[in-house]
Design a protein around this motif. Structure first.
Motif, short mmCIF file in Angstrom:
data_model
loop_
_atom_site.label_atom_id
_atom_site.label_comp_id
_atom_site.label_asym_id
_atom_site.label_seq_id
_atom_site.Cartn_x
_atom_site.Cartn_y
_atom_site.Cartn_z
N THR A 1 43.33 33.00 39.97
CA THR A 1 44.09 33.92 40.82
C THR A 1 44.07 33.48 42.29
OG1 THR A 1 42.12 35.32 41.02
CG2 THR A 1 43.71 35.88 39.30
N ALA A 2 42.94 32.96 42.75
CA ALA A 2 42.88 32.51 44.14
C ALA A 2 43.83 31.35 44.39
CB ALA A 2 41.44 32.10 44.49
N VAL A 3 43.95 30.44 43.42
CA VAL A 3 44.88 29.31 43.58
C VAL A 3 46.31 29.79 43.62
CG1 VAL A 3 45.75 27.23 42.46
CG2 VAL A 3 43.29 27.63 42.58
N MET A 4 46.67 30.71 42.71
CA MET A 4 48.05 31.20 42.68
C MET A 4 48.41 31.96 43.96
SD MET A 4 48.71 32.43 38.73
CE MET A 4 47.26 33.48 38.64
N ILE B 1 26.66 42.67 36.01
CA ILE B 1 27.99 43.11 35.63
C ILE B 1 28.43 44.40 36.32
CG2 ILE B 1 27.76 42.07 33.35
CD1 ILE B 1 27.51 45.11 32.40
N PHE B 2 27.60 44.98 37.14
CA PHE B 2 27.90 46.28 37.76
C PHE B 2 27.95 46.13 39.27
CE2 PHE B 2 26.42 50.65 39.09
CZ PHE B 2 27.49 51.33 38.57
N PRO B 3 29.14 46.24 39.85
CA PRO B 3 30.46 46.56 39.29
C PRO B 3 31.13 45.34 38.66
CG PRO B 3 30.62 46.31 41.65
CD PRO B 3 29.17 46.15 41.32
N SER B 4 32.26 45.58 38.01
CA SER B 4 32.99 44.51 37.33
C SER B 4 33.64 43.58 38.35
CB SER B 4 34.07 45.13 36.42
OG SER B 4 34.93 44.11 35.93
N GLY B 5 33.24 42.31 38.33
CA GLY B 5 33.82 41.33 39.24
C GLY B 5 35.26 41.01 38.91
N HIS B 6 35.61 40.96 37.60
CA HIS B 6 37.00 40.72 37.20
C HIS B 6 37.92 41.80 37.78
CE1 HIS B 6 35.92 37.53 34.45
NE2 HIS B 6 37.17 37.41 34.07
N THR B 7 37.49 43.05 37.65
CA THR B 7 38.32 44.15 38.11
C THR B 7 38.46 44.15 39.62
OG1 THR B 7 37.55 45.44 36.21
CG2 THR B 7 38.65 46.63 37.97
N ALA B 8 37.35 44.01 40.33
CA ALA B 8 37.41 44.00 41.79
C ALA B 8 38.23 42.82 42.31
CB ALA B 8 35.99 43.95 42.37
N ASN B 9 38.10 41.67 41.66
CA ASN B 9 38.87 40.51 42.08
C ASN B 9 40.36 40.73 41.86
OD1 ASN B 9 38.95 37.48 42.81
ND2 ASN B 9 40.04 37.57 40.86
N ALA B 10 40.72 41.37 40.74
CA ALA B 10 42.14 41.65 40.49
C ALA B 10 42.70 42.61 41.54
CB ALA B 10 42.31 42.23 39.09
N VAL B 11 41.92 43.61 41.92
CA VAL B 11 42.39 44.56 42.93
C VAL B 11 42.62 43.86 44.26
CG1 VAL B 11 41.77 46.61 44.26
CG2 VAL B 11 41.29 46.53 41.82
N VAL B 12 41.70 42.96 44.66
CA VAL B 12 41.79 42.33 45.97
C VAL B 12 42.86 41.26 46.00
CG1 VAL B 12 40.53 40.93 47.65
CG2 VAL B 12 39.42 42.88 46.57
N THR B 13 42.84 40.34 45.04
CA THR B 13 43.75 39.20 45.10
C THR B 13 45.21 39.60 44.92
OG1 THR B 13 43.28 38.77 42.77
CG2 THR B 13 42.06 37.49 44.39
N TRP B 14 45.47 40.54 44.03
CA TRP B 14 46.85 40.99 43.86
C TRP B 14 47.22 42.06 44.88
CZ3 TRP B 14 49.58 37.82 41.09
CH2 TRP B 14 48.97 37.08 40.07
#
Length: 337
Positions: free
Chosen positions: A95-98, A159-172
Motif C-alpha cells: 500500500t505504501a508503494v501504491m 496484535i493489539f491494535p490491528s496493524g493491518h487495519t490501522a495501516n489501511a485507515v491511514v494509507t487510504w
C-alpha cells in the motif's frame, strides 16, 4: 571552450518544482479547528475505553471469543481465496508503494513536496503509536491463545491494535486528507472507509485478529488522520529544508566559482611629488558570450532539381556552361519555319 553542464534527472525534477515556489492557492491545507480538536479528544477517549474494556476482561473479551469460536473461514469457505488477496490492501509495503506513486505524481503536478512529506509523516506516526501500543500491551492472537475467556494481555504478542487495519485507515485515508476539492474529499473518504472496513473484517474472518483488535485499529488510524494538521507547519519547514539542502548540494557539484578577471580602473589622480596613487582593481566575474540561437538561417527554398549535391571533395557534377535552370527561357535560337 566551456560547455553547458548537462542536467541530471534530479536537477530536472527540482527545476519543475521550482516553477511554483509558493503553495498552490487552490489547495486547502487542513487546520486544527475547534471541531477537529473535539473530535480528536472524543476518539482518544474511545481508544482508552476499548483498552480498559480489554484489560478488565469485560463483555468485549467474551465477544472476541464468541467470534473466534464461530470460525467465519469455515462458515464461508468460498470467499477465502478472494480475501487472501484482499487483505493485501492493508499491508504496509504494497500500500505504501501504491500510494507513494500516486502522491509522487501529485507532487509533480502541483510543484510541491507536501503530498509525499505528509505520507511520510503519517507512516512515521503510525509506526510510533501503533508499534508502541503493540509492544507495550503484548496481546496474543486467536491462533496462539492460551486460556479460554482470558484477555491474553502482556504475554508477548503484537496484535493489539490491528496493524493491518490501522495501516489501511491511514494509507487510504491520506488520499482524502490531501484532496484538493470538497467533492473529491467526500468520495475518497467513503472509498477509504470501505477499504479499511473490509480489511479489518477480513482479518477477523481469517482468524488472525480478535474483533477488538480491529476496532482499536480503526480508532488508532483515525487518530493519526485527525492529528495531521498539527504537523503541517513541521511539514512545511521540512519542505523548505529539503530545498535548502538541494541548493547546497548543487553548489558543491558546480565546484569553484567562475574565475574572476581583474579590471584596472583609471587612476583617480596623482599626488604632489609626482607619485601616483595605487591603481584600484575591482574583480569582475568573467562573462561568457551568449550562445547563438540554434536554428537554421533563413534562405530561399530550392526545388530538388536545383540543389547541387556537395561532398567533402566538392561537387561531383561537371561544370556545364550551357545548362540553364528549369523553368527559364532557353537562350538557343529558334529556327524559322
Amino acid at each position: 571552450m566551456r560547455t553547458e553542464r548537462k542536467l541530471t534527472r534530479l536537477d530536472r525534477v527540482f527545476a519543475r518544482l521550482d516553477r511554483e515556489p509558493e503553495r498552490p492557492a487552490h489547495i486547502d491545507v487542513p487546520r486544527m479547528s475547534r471541531h477537529r480538536v473535539v473530535l480528536f479528544a472524543s476518539t482518544l477517549a474511545f481508544y482508552a475505553a476499548i483498552v480498559w474494556a480489554i484489560v478488565i476482561t469485560s463483555w468485549l473479551v467474551r465477544l472476541d471469543w464468541q467470534v473466534m469460536f464461530f470460525r467465519p473461514y469455515q462458515q464461508w469457505p468460498e470467499i477465502h481465496a478472494f480475501l487472501d488477496y484482499y487483505v493485501v490492501l492493508g499491508q504496509r509495503g504494497p500500500t505504501a508503494v501504491m500510494i507513494a506513486a500516486w502522491l509522487g505524481w501529485r507532487s509533480w503536478r502541483q510543484h510541491t513536496l507536501r503530498p509525499l512529506l505528509t505520507l511520510g509523516a503519517s507512516l512515521l506516526l503510525l509506526n510510533l503509536t501503533v508499534g508502541a501500543a503493540k509492544i507495550s500491551m503484548g496481546r496474543l492472537g486467536p491462533h496462539y491463545a492460551t486460556s479460554v475467556g482470558s484477555n491474553e494481555m502482556w504475554l508477548g504478542g503484537d496484535i493489539f491494535p490491528s496493524g493491518h487495519t490501522a495501516n489501511a485507515v491511514v494509507t487510504w485515508g491520506i488520499l482524502a486528507y490531501l484532496a484538493s476539492t470538497p467533492g473529491a474529499r467526500r468520495w475518497l473518504s467513503a472509498f477509504s472507509a470501505v477499504v479499511s472496513l473490509g480489511v479489518g473484517l477480513t482479518t477477523v474472518y481469517l482468524g488472525t485478529h480478535w474483533l477488538s483488535d480491529v476496532v482499536l485499529g480503526w480508532v488508532a488510524g483515525l487518530l493519526i488522520l485527525l492529528a495531521l494538521p498539527w504537523f503541517e507547519p513541521l511539514i512545511a519547514r521540512a519542505e523548505s529544508a529539503i530545498f535548502d539542502l538541494r541548493d547546497v548540494w548543487r553548489d558543491r557539484r558546480r565546484g569553484a566559482a567562475p574565475a574572476e578577471v581583474p579590471v584596472a580602473l583609471t587612476p583617480v589622480g596623482s599626488s604632489t611629488g609626482g607619485e601616483q596613487e595605487p591603481v584600484v582593481r575591482e574583480p569582475v566575474a568573467a562573462s561568457r558570450p551568449p550562445r547563438p540561437p540554434g536554428h537554421l538561417a533563413p534562405g530561399p527554398h530550392l526545388s530538388r532539381s536545383e540543389r547541387t549535391p556537395v561532398t567533402p571533395l566538392g561537387s561531383r557534377r561537371p561544370p556545364q556552361s550551357d545548362r540553364v535552370t528549369r523553368g527559364t527561357a532557353s537562350a538557343r535560337p529558334v529556327a524559322g519555319g
